[in-house]
Design an enzyme around this catalytic site. Structure first.
Site, PDB file in Angstrom:
ATOM      1  N   SER A  57       0.833  -1.197   0.000  1.00 27.89           N
ATOM      2  CA  SER A  57       0.000   0.000   0.000  1.00 27.89           C
ATOM      3  C   SER A  57       0.874   1.256   0.000  1.00 27.89           C
ATOM      4  O   SER A  57       1.642   1.459  -0.936  1.00 27.89           O
ATOM      5  CB  SER A  57      -0.959  -0.054   1.200  1.00 27.89           C
ATOM      6  OG  SER A  57      -2.012   0.851   1.040  1.00 27.89           O
ATOM      7  N   HIS A 112      -7.933  -5.221  -0.246  1.00 27.62           N
ATOM      8  CA  HIS A 112      -6.728  -4.483   0.148  1.00 27.62           C
ATOM      9  C   HIS A 112      -6.240  -4.925   1.525  1.00 27.62           C
ATOM     10  O   HIS A 112      -5.037  -5.064   1.756  1.00 27.62           O
ATOM     11  CB  HIS A 112      -7.016  -2.982   0.138  1.00 27.62           C
ATOM     12  CG  HIS A 112      -5.771  -2.163   0.245  1.00 27.62           C
ATOM     13  ND1 HIS A 112      -4.845  -2.093  -0.779  1.00 27.62           N
ATOM     14  CD2 HIS A 112      -5.268  -1.411   1.250  1.00 27.62           C
ATOM     15  CE1 HIS A 112      -3.835  -1.316  -0.406  1.00 27.62           C
ATOM     16  NE2 HIS A 112      -4.066  -0.900   0.821  1.00 27.62           N
ATOM     17  N   ASP A 167      -8.620  -6.242  -4.627  1.00 27.08           N
ATOM     18  CA  ASP A 167      -8.394  -4.900  -4.086  1.00 27.08           C
ATOM     19  C   ASP A 167      -9.335  -3.909  -4.764  1.00 27.08           C
ATOM     20  O   ASP A 167      -9.351  -3.791  -5.978  1.00 27.08           O
ATOM     21  CB  ASP A 167      -6.934  -4.515  -4.319  1.00 27.08           C
ATOM     22  CG  ASP A 167      -6.473  -3.340  -3.478  1.00 27.08           C
ATOM     23  OD1 ASP A 167      -7.226  -2.358  -3.354  1.00 27.08           O
ATOM     24  OD2 ASP A 167      -5.343  -3.402  -2.960  1.00 27.08           O
TER      25      ASP A 167
END
Lengths: 353, 353
Positions: free
Chosen positions: A144, A327, A298
């Site tokens: 991320s 995610h 995601d």
């Protein structure tokens, strides 16, 4: 300076605070005494060529890397590698609005300056070189916002990064991500208790942090995660119990200004600042052997966005991780997640670079 | 009773208000004088077998159906069909919290009862039968919450629905949708100006309505919509201009309690209330020829959720609509959208049923 029990060794286990001195920031201003919180695993060898840097994500710390990703049996094996997890600036452990004291007292709370991904990477490079004598990394890996830092490392310091593994993140933040992050920020700043960043306790912003947590419920997982009731695997008995018992306390423990500092940074992740806005030129600078690792479910770093960047990285490979956790598959709660990460990272580490 | 200029013929063009009398509600309570706002197009033939019912979505009214979906050259052609668009209860035009006066004054504002999808369908059936003498519909079609009503019609009144076209919606609301809707509601109710539903003007809740609009920015379109800057097709010069000039004024004009009434209803769309929780049994009741029409980029009614239901509808077909507009592709702003709708609906109408 606000005392928040979340940002302590009691919650996070042991970590060091290492100052890299004054850090001038890309967007103006500076951090007089930039302290990076870090945790290390394993030993740096004599050649100093077995170092791995791990970067942290939004709301994340070294803790989850220690507990989930690093250890015997994992690709990130302290028996073979010297692994340094560096908490990003503003994450509540490294220098952050709520803990800015001493030399940093002039940038406390609402006075905290804007920090960019590149500021973290510049600070990390200095830390590794000056504190550990590390000139080259066997691997940079992060998820991320950690992927943003990983890309920034590989683009900014191509000679220092032998391998790169950006997981569930992009080199150039997307317009959709910008909007999502804006709603996260607004959930917090719309709380009257936030007081333009001058609250007395994070608990004054509990409602805003709760709304912020709920948005993660919508975007953080996947439609299929909820449909299949995957939270049962985490020993919750209902969707409501999972939300109230997991996501809400997770985010409500955190510092609002820390989250806002990271969110602003996330919105502006952009390796093309080094190449006048040219993404192909930026990613073309990368010499690291790179595995781009999006998560198939995601909702805000979709595979196609990651794959489009991967095609611009010379010699790179796309390794899609399957996880209905979306995610937040990054949390590694699905038993099928870590084996995929380990397999890919191990193969990457075994690739000459 | 709040005067809101959005809910007037000046904004919406001509429509009729027809009372179906007292409506007892599934969740308890009743609407003493349930008035449905409707617009009709075309003429009912002597056999009364050319009637099409159109149901409305969250925040939507008959207006967009009139402006985008209905007319010469469209499958919904008033030259051939008698098309009745019925605004859902609580949408601000039909009986709603802010317009509850006269016999309904006891259910104004925060006193408004909970309304379910099935209440709308019961009221619509009564309206069509008593007001128009329509016993059987050539087609029921609606998008999103309109799809929920379409499914409810086909399951509840199988003998009255010859064809059904649920677009971008489900028969049983999903857990993920429930969460998304909850964030929409919380965006409004977290505004101090909402005052537990007793605000004096919708403008008192402008901040909450604005946050609500921003959530639609994240979930309503698709990641690709933003990446490809599809808003340029709507003559905006920047993402910000589009958000501020389109989504914000769109939702800020609306009544907060109306949105909350619809949101609560959306969360609980569930045809299995007729079959003791058995989805297969509920959808198995459908005798209408049904085209299930999800939008490929929809972030909260994904194709797989719609396809799973379609497989339970006897003789149905899955017709996926391609649109990077995602769920709000329903607005029909992409030039490629309506041709797909028209092609499928025309084929459905041409199918003997």
């Amino acid at each position: 300076m606000i005392d928040n029990p979340f940002y302590t060794p009691e919650f996070h286990g042991e970590y060091e605070l290492v100052s890299v001195g004054a850090l001038d920031l890309a967007d103006g201003g500076s951090i007089p005494d930039c302290r990076l919180a870090l945790a290390t695993f394993g030993e740096l060898n004599a050649a100093k060529d077995n170092a791995i840097l791990v970067t942290t994500w939004y709301s994340g710390t070294h803790q989850i890397w220690r507990d989930v990703y690093i250890g015997a049996g994992h690709a990130l094996d302290p028996e073979r590698y010297f692994i340094v997890v560096v908490n990003q600036i503003g994450n509540g452990l490294s220098t952050s609005p709520h803990n800015a004291d001493g030399a940093n007292s002039g940038i406390a709370m609402s006075a905290f300056p804007r920090v960019r991904i590149e500021d973290d990477v510049v600070a990390q490079e200095r830390l590794l070189r000056e504190h550990f004598g590390i000139e080259r990394l066997a691997l940079v890996v992060g998820g991320s916002m950690g992927a943003q830092q990983t890309y920034e490392w590989a683009v900014r310091f191509p000679d220092k990064v032998r391998r790169a593994a950006p997981i569930a993140g992009t080199a150039l933040n997307t317009p959709h991500d910008f909007l999502y992050t804006e709603t996260l920020m607004e959930a917090i700043t719309s709380d009257a208790g936030w007081k333009d960043g001058e609250y007395a306790s994070h608990e004054d912003v509990a409602d805003g942090l709760g709304r912020h947590a709920r948005l993660w419920g919508v975007m953080g997982f996947s439609t299929e995660f909820w449909k299949q009731e995957a939270w049962r695997g985490l020993d919750f008995e209902s969707q409501r119990a999972f939300l109230d018992g997991f996501l809400q306390p997770y985010f409500r423990a955190m510092d609002p200004n820390a989250l806002l500092t990271m969110a602003w940074k996330w919105q502006r992740g952009d390796v093309t600042r080094l190449t006048g806005g040219d993404l192909g030129a930026a990613l073309g600078r990368i010499t690291a052997k790179t595995f781009v690792m999006p998560i198939d479910e995601d909702m805000f770093f979709p595979v196609r966005d990651c794959a489009a960047e991967q095609r611009l990285v010379p010699g790179s490979e796309l390794r899609v991780v399957e996880d209905i956790g979306g995610h937040l598959g990054l949390f590694g709660t699905a038993p099928t997640y870590m084996p995929q990460i380990d397999r890919n990272v191990a193969e990457l580490l075994a690739t000459p670079a």
